[in-house]
Scaffold this motif. Structure first.
Motif, PDB file in Angstrom:
ATOM      1  N   ARG A 134       0.842  -1.224   0.000  1.00  0.00           N
ATOM      2  CA  ARG A 134       0.000   0.000   0.000  1.00  0.00           C
ATOM      3  C   ARG A 134       0.860   1.251   0.000  1.00  0.00           C
ATOM      4  O   ARG A 134       0.594   2.203  -0.725  1.00  0.00           O
ATOM      5  CB  ARG A 134      -0.921   0.009   1.222  1.00  0.00           C
ATOM      6  CG  ARG A 134      -2.211  -0.735   1.029  1.00  0.00           C
ATOM      7  CD  ARG A 134      -3.198  -0.380   2.132  1.00  0.00           C
ATOM      8  NE  ARG A 134      -2.738  -0.791   3.436  1.00  0.00           N
ATOM      9  CZ  ARG A 134      -3.035  -1.956   4.016  1.00  0.00           C
ATOM     10  NH1 ARG A 134      -3.822  -2.810   3.414  1.00  0.00           N
ATOM     11  NH2 ARG A 134      -2.567  -2.246   5.210  1.00  0.00           N
ATOM     12  N   THR A 135       1.914   1.236   0.815  1.00  0.00           N
ATOM     13  CA  THR A 135       2.820   2.396   0.890  1.00  0.00           C
ATOM     14  C   THR A 135       3.488   2.633  -0.452  1.00  0.00           C
ATOM     15  O   THR A 135       3.589   3.778  -0.907  1.00  0.00           O
ATOM     16  CB  THR A 135       3.866   2.163   1.984  1.00  0.00           C
ATOM     17  OG1 THR A 135       3.205   1.908   3.216  1.00  0.00           O
ATOM     18  CG2 THR A 135       4.774   3.368   2.133  1.00  0.00           C
ATOM     19  N   LEU A 136       3.938   1.568  -1.100  1.00  0.00           N
ATOM     20  CA  LEU A 136       4.587   1.716  -2.403  1.00  0.00           C
ATOM     21  C   LEU A 136       3.604   2.229  -3.455  1.00  0.00           C
ATOM     22  O   LEU A 136       3.959   3.047  -4.306  1.00  0.00           O
ATOM     23  CB  LEU A 136       5.174   0.376  -2.857  1.00  0.00           C
ATOM     24  CG  LEU A 136       6.420  -0.083  -2.102  1.00  0.00           C
ATOM     25  CD1 LEU A 136       6.760  -1.512  -2.457  1.00  0.00           C
ATOM     26  CD2 LEU A 136       7.587   0.842  -2.380  1.00  0.00           C
ATOM     27  N   LYS A 137       2.368   1.756  -3.385  1.00  0.00           N
ATOM     28  CA  LYS A 137       1.346   2.196  -4.324  1.00  0.00           C
ATOM     29  C   LYS A 137       1.049   3.684  -4.141  1.00  0.00           C
ATOM     30  O   LYS A 137       0.914   4.426  -5.119  1.00  0.00           O
ATOM     31  CB  LYS A 137       0.068   1.370  -4.122  1.00  0.00           C
ATOM     32  CG  LYS A 137      -0.960   1.556  -5.185  1.00  0.00           C
ATOM     33  CD  LYS A 137      -2.120   0.594  -4.982  1.00  0.00           C
ATOM     34  CE  LYS A 137      -3.132   0.755  -6.083  1.00  0.00           C
ATOM     35  NZ  LYS A 137      -4.273  -0.166  -5.905  1.00  0.00           N
ATOM     36  N   LEU A 138       0.971   4.132  -2.888  1.00  0.00           N
ATOM     37  CA  LEU A 138       0.751   5.558  -2.612  1.00  0.00           C
ATOM     38  C   LEU A 138       1.940   6.405  -3.057  1.00  0.00           C
ATOM     39  O   LEU A 138       1.767   7.513  -3.564  1.00  0.00           O
ATOM     40  CB  LEU A 138       0.504   5.781  -1.124  1.00  0.00           C
ATOM     41  CG  LEU A 138      -0.863   5.345  -0.595  1.00  0.00           C
ATOM     42  CD1 LEU A 138      -0.889   5.465   0.929  1.00  0.00           C
ATOM     43  CD2 LEU A 138      -1.958   6.179  -1.229  1.00  0.00           C
ATOM     44  N   ALA A 139       3.150   5.877  -2.879  1.00  0.00           N
ATOM     45  CA  ALA A 139       4.358   6.616  -3.273  1.00  0.00           C
ATOM     46  C   ALA A 139       4.435   6.783  -4.780  1.00  0.00           C
ATOM     47  O   ALA A 139       4.940   7.800  -5.287  1.00  0.00           O
ATOM     48  CB  ALA A 139       5.599   5.906  -2.758  1.00  0.00           C
ATOM     49  N   LYS A 140       3.915   5.812  -5.537  1.00  0.00           N
ATOM     50  CA  LYS A 140       3.950   5.903  -6.990  1.00  0.00           C
ATOM     51  C   LYS A 140       2.944   6.900  -7.536  1.00  0.00           C
ATOM     52  O   LYS A 140       3.147   7.479  -8.596  1.00  0.00           O
ATOM     53  CB  LYS A 140       3.704   4.533  -7.615  1.00  0.00           C
ATOM     54  CG  LYS A 140       4.882   3.598  -7.471  1.00  0.00           C
ATOM     55  CD  LYS A 140       4.605   2.280  -8.156  1.00  0.00           C
ATOM     56  CE  LYS A 140       5.782   1.339  -8.004  1.00  0.00           C
ATOM     57  NZ  LYS A 140       5.527   0.048  -8.652  1.00  0.00           N
ATOM     58  N   SER A 141       1.843   7.093  -6.814  1.00  0.00           N
ATOM     59  CA  SER A 141       0.808   8.000  -7.338  1.00  0.00           C
ATOM     60  C   SER A 141       0.972   9.407  -6.867  1.00  0.00           C
ATOM     61  O   SER A 141       1.854   9.847  -6.290  1.00  0.00           O
ATOM     62  CB  SER A 141      -0.582   7.500  -6.932  1.00  0.00           C
ATOM     63  OG  SER A 141      -0.682   7.371  -5.529  1.00  0.00           O
TER      64      SER A 141
END
Length: 141
Positions: A134-141
């Motif tokens: 989830r953290t990586l997904k938020l960091a990408k967006s």
């Protein structure tokens, strides 16, 4: 030996043999030609060493029950998923920190034997993996 009724069977004999590292042919069940391959002394010593490193084995190799085998597969699958997720971390320092953290956690808990404890650790690891994703997904967006 588990030889077929006909044809050539490749059988492996795990005990120490008089022929050392060599292989020999013997006649198996039903007249099948069996290749009996004896392990090298180095491989035999390694088996004993690995067995001796495991607590409570006293020089014998242990086999896993089907339930233990499945738990082991779940643990290995979780470890691989965590390492794959860590590869996606953009900062090299953070990536190395997370990789070392994952390795240390798995090493620290490698001797756990209680079924409930292992199941709880797998659940916690999956939750931590989901949080990382989830953290990586938020960091990408």
């Amino acid at each position: 030996m588990a030889c077929s009724a006909s044809g050539v069977c490749l059988c492996t004999w795990l005990g120490p043999g008089s022929l050392g590292n060599t292989a020999s042919f013997s006649e198996g069940e039903g007249g099948a030609l069996c290749l009996v391959q004896r392990p090298s002394r180095r491989r035999q010593r390694r088996r004993v060493q690995v067995a001796a490193e495991r607590p409570g084995t006293a020089g014998r190799l242990t086999s896993l029950s089907p339930r233990q085998f499945l738990r082991r597969q779940q643990v290995l699958q979780l470890y691989r998923k965590i390492l794959r997720a860590v590869r996606e971390v953009p900062a090299e320092a953070d990536r190395q920190y997370l990789k070392d953290w994952a390795r240390e956690e798995f090493r620290r808990n490698k001797d756990a034997t209680e079924e409930d404890t292992i199941r709880m650790m797998i659940t916690q690891g999956n939750m931590q993996l989901q949080e990382l994703q989830r953290t990586l997904k938020l960091a990408k967006s």
